[in-house]
Design a protein around this motif. Structure first.
Motif, PDB file in Angstrom:
ATOM      1  N   CYS A  79       0.866  -1.189   0.000  1.00  0.00           N
ATOM      2  CA  CYS A  79       0.000   0.000   0.000  1.00  0.00           C
ATOM      3  C   CYS A  79       0.900   1.236   0.000  1.00  0.00           C
ATOM      4  N   VAL A  80       0.858   1.995  -1.077  1.00  0.00           N
ATOM      5  CA  VAL A  80       1.697   3.178  -1.217  1.00  0.00           C
ATOM      6  C   VAL A  80       0.834   4.404  -0.916  1.00  0.00           C
ATOM      7  N   LEU A  81       1.146   5.057   0.198  1.00  0.00           N
ATOM      8  CA  LEU A  81       0.335   6.175   0.677  1.00  0.00           C
ATOM      9  C   LEU A  81       1.134   7.474   0.745  1.00  0.00           C
ATOM     10  N   THR A  82       2.289   7.515   0.100  1.00  0.00           N
ATOM     11  CA  THR A  82       3.214   8.630   0.273  1.00  0.00           C
ATOM     12  C   THR A  82       2.770   9.941  -0.373  1.00  0.00           C
ATOM     13  N   HIS A  83       2.011   9.892  -1.470  1.00  0.00           N
ATOM     14  CA  HIS A  83       1.570  11.112  -2.167  1.00  0.00           C
ATOM     15  C   HIS A  83       2.725  11.926  -2.736  1.00  0.00           C
ATOM     16  N   ASP A  84       3.847  11.302  -3.023  1.00  0.00           N
ATOM     17  CA  ASP A  84       4.985  12.052  -3.538  1.00  0.00           C
ATOM     18  C   ASP A  84       5.635  11.230  -4.645  1.00  0.00           C
ATOM     19  N   PRO A  85       5.673  11.756  -5.873  1.00  0.00           N
ATOM     20  CA  PRO A  85       6.216  10.982  -6.988  1.00  0.00           C
ATOM     21  C   PRO A  85       7.639  10.476  -6.768  1.00  0.00           C
ATOM     22  N   LYS A  86       8.455  11.233  -6.039  1.00  0.00           N
ATOM     23  CA  LYS A  86       9.833  10.780  -5.850  1.00  0.00           C
ATOM     24  C   LYS A  86       9.889   9.497  -5.022  1.00  0.00           C
ATOM     25  N   PHE A  87       8.857   9.240  -4.214  1.00  0.00           N
ATOM     26  CA  PHE A  87       8.757   7.976  -3.490  1.00  0.00           C
ATOM     27  C   PHE A  87       7.882   6.978  -4.253  1.00  0.00           C
ATOM     28  N   ASP A  88       6.721   7.461  -4.733  1.00  0.00           N
ATOM     29  CA  ASP A  88       5.718   6.583  -5.361  1.00  0.00           C
ATOM     30  C   ASP A  88       6.235   5.856  -6.594  1.00  0.00           C
ATOM     31  N   VAL A  89       6.766   6.602  -7.536  1.00  0.00           N
ATOM     32  CA  VAL A  89       7.093   6.028  -8.844  1.00  0.00           C
ATOM     33  C   VAL A  89       8.148   4.924  -8.736  1.00  0.00           C
ATOM     34  N   PRO A  90       9.277   5.136  -8.046  1.00  0.00           N
ATOM     35  CA  PRO A  90      10.262   4.045  -7.983  1.00  0.00           C
ATOM     36  C   PRO A  90       9.748   2.791  -7.267  1.00  0.00           C
ATOM     37  N   VAL A  91       9.007   2.953  -6.178  1.00  0.00           N
ATOM     38  CA  VAL A  91       8.546   1.761  -5.449  1.00  0.00           C
ATOM     39  C   VAL A  91       7.435   1.055  -6.210  1.00  0.00           C
ATOM     40  N   LEU A  92       6.547   1.808  -6.846  1.00  0.00           N
ATOM     41  CA  LEU A  92       5.485   1.178  -7.629  1.00  0.00           C
ATOM     42  C   LEU A  92       6.049   0.479  -8.860  1.00  0.00           C
ATOM     43  N   ALA A  93       7.019   1.097  -9.530  1.00  0.00           N
ATOM     44  CA  ALA A  93       7.637   0.445 -10.691  1.00  0.00           C
ATOM     45  C   ALA A  93       8.240  -0.893 -10.289  1.00  0.00           C
ATOM     46  N   LEU A  94       8.869  -0.942  -9.146  1.00  0.00           N
ATOM     47  CA  LEU A  94       9.454  -2.190  -8.653  1.00  0.00           C
ATOM     48  C   LEU A  94       8.369  -3.188  -8.254  1.00  0.00           C
ATOM     49  N   ALA A  95       7.400  -2.749  -7.485  1.00  0.00           N
ATOM     50  CA  ALA A  95       6.351  -3.648  -7.000  1.00  0.00           C
ATOM     51  C   ALA A  95       5.548  -4.252  -8.152  1.00  0.00           C
ATOM     52  N   HIS A  98       6.666  -7.461  -9.972  1.00  0.00           N
ATOM     53  CA  HIS A  98       6.740  -8.716  -9.197  1.00  0.00           C
ATOM     54  C   HIS A  98       5.330  -9.230  -8.918  1.00  0.00           C
ATOM     55  N   PRO A  99       5.193 -10.536  -8.762  1.00  0.00           N
ATOM     56  CA  PRO A  99       3.865 -11.140  -8.568  1.00  0.00           C
ATOM     57  C   PRO A  99       3.371 -11.018  -7.124  1.00  0.00           C
ATOM     58  N   LEU A 100       3.047  -9.813  -6.718  1.00  0.00           N
ATOM     59  CA  LEU A 100       2.531  -9.569  -5.378  1.00  0.00           C
ATOM     60  C   LEU A 100       1.014  -9.715  -5.383  1.00  0.00           C
ATOM     61  N   ALA A 122       8.862   5.103 -16.927  1.00  0.00           N
ATOM     62  CA  ALA A 122       9.846   4.301 -16.197  1.00  0.00           C
ATOM     63  C   ALA A 122       9.907   2.860 -16.705  1.00  0.00           C
ATOM     64  N   GLY A 123       9.136   2.563 -17.760  1.00  0.00           N
ATOM     65  CA  GLY A 123       9.211   1.241 -18.363  1.00  0.00           C
ATOM     66  C   GLY A 123       8.212   0.220 -17.863  1.00  0.00           C
ATOM     67  N   VAL A 124       7.241   0.645 -17.078  1.00  0.00           N
ATOM     68  CA  VAL A 124       6.210  -0.273 -16.597  1.00  0.00           C
ATOM     69  C   VAL A 124       5.228  -0.531 -17.747  1.00  0.00           C
ATOM     70  N   SER A 125       4.943  -1.798 -18.008  1.00  0.00           N
ATOM     71  CA  SER A 125       4.060  -2.149 -19.123  1.00  0.00           C
ATOM     72  C   SER A 125       2.603  -1.843 -18.781  1.00  0.00           C
ATOM     73  N   VAL A 126       1.773  -1.803 -19.802  1.00  0.00           N
ATOM     74  CA  VAL A 126       0.338  -1.579 -19.603  1.00  0.00           C
ATOM     75  C   VAL A 126      -0.246  -2.708 -18.757  1.00  0.00           C
ATOM     76  N   ALA A 127       0.152  -3.952 -19.030  1.00  0.00           N
ATOM     77  CA  ALA A 127      -0.347  -5.092 -18.243  1.00  0.00           C
ATOM     78  C   ALA A 127       0.046  -4.960 -16.774  1.00  0.00           C
ATOM     79  N   GLN A 128       1.267  -4.519 -16.519  1.00  0.00           N
ATOM     80  CA  GLN A 128       1.700  -4.320 -15.127  1.00  0.00           C
ATOM     81  C   GLN A 128       0.901  -3.185 -14.494  1.00  0.00           C
ATOM     82  N   LEU A 129       0.686  -2.113 -15.223  1.00  0.00           N
ATOM     83  CA  LEU A 129      -0.087  -0.978 -14.701  1.00  0.00           C
ATOM     84  C   LEU A 129      -1.517  -1.371 -14.383  1.00  0.00           C
TER      85      LEU A 129
END
Length: 179
Positions: A79-95, A98-100, A122-129
């Protein structure tokens, strides 16, 4: 001899008031809850008494370490609740790569549209999104952190067991699905 599976993990990124409520309901549901934020002034154990651990680290760096150590698996809710792209985008791209079990992010629809654009860049695919639950939660009409946490938990539970999120009174058939 009895064997027991370890509890599933819930990792809450962003040490905000909503995170305390999400951590509380996550613990109630049986998750091993971690709250992580890069800001030490906010990420303190007293602010999150229901969390099993509170970690001061950049969200993407913490998640990468947990993935590498094998402590995150297909039962994990993020659950990403940071509201800040500098935190949100890198962690969401990583998450999202992966099959979470669940990946959700808080924010307005406008924030989500901008976040989707940044994640695609950042390279996240449509399916991942398409796996991203954002804005996070089911439409329960809640406003408080606790009501929001209930809507987040309801979405996680519905996803875990294949629920629709619709009122049972409006559905036909058995209430409980076979496991």
């Amino acid at each position: 001899m009895a064997t027991y599976a370890t509890p599933p993990r819930m990792i809450v990124f962003g040490a905000i008031d909503f995170a305390a409520a999400v951590a509380r309901i996550g613990a109630f549901l049986g998750y091993r809850v971690t709250v992580c934020d890069a800001r030490p002034v906010f990420a303190t154990a007293p602010r999150f008494p229901d969390a099993d651990e509170v970690v001061v680290d950049w969200p993407h760096r913490y998640l990468r370490a947990e993935l590498d150590a094998g402590r995150v698996d297909a039962r994990t809710a993020v659950c990403v609740l940071t509201h800040d792209p500098k935190f949100d985008v890198p962690v969401l791209a990583l998450a999202l790569r992966h099959p979470l079990a669940f990946v959700g992010a808080m924010g307005s629809r406008r924030t989500h549209d901008e976040r989707r654009k940044q994640l695609r860049e950042a390279g996240v695919s449509v399916a991942q999104l398409d796996r991203l639950a954002a804005p996070i939660g089911l439409d329960l009409g809640g406003r408080t952190p606790e009501e929001t946490a209930v809507s987040v938990a309801a979405q996680i539970v519905a996803g875990r067991w294949g629920g629709t999120g619709r009122a049972l009174a409006k559905l036909a058939g058995p209430i409980h699905r076979p496991e």
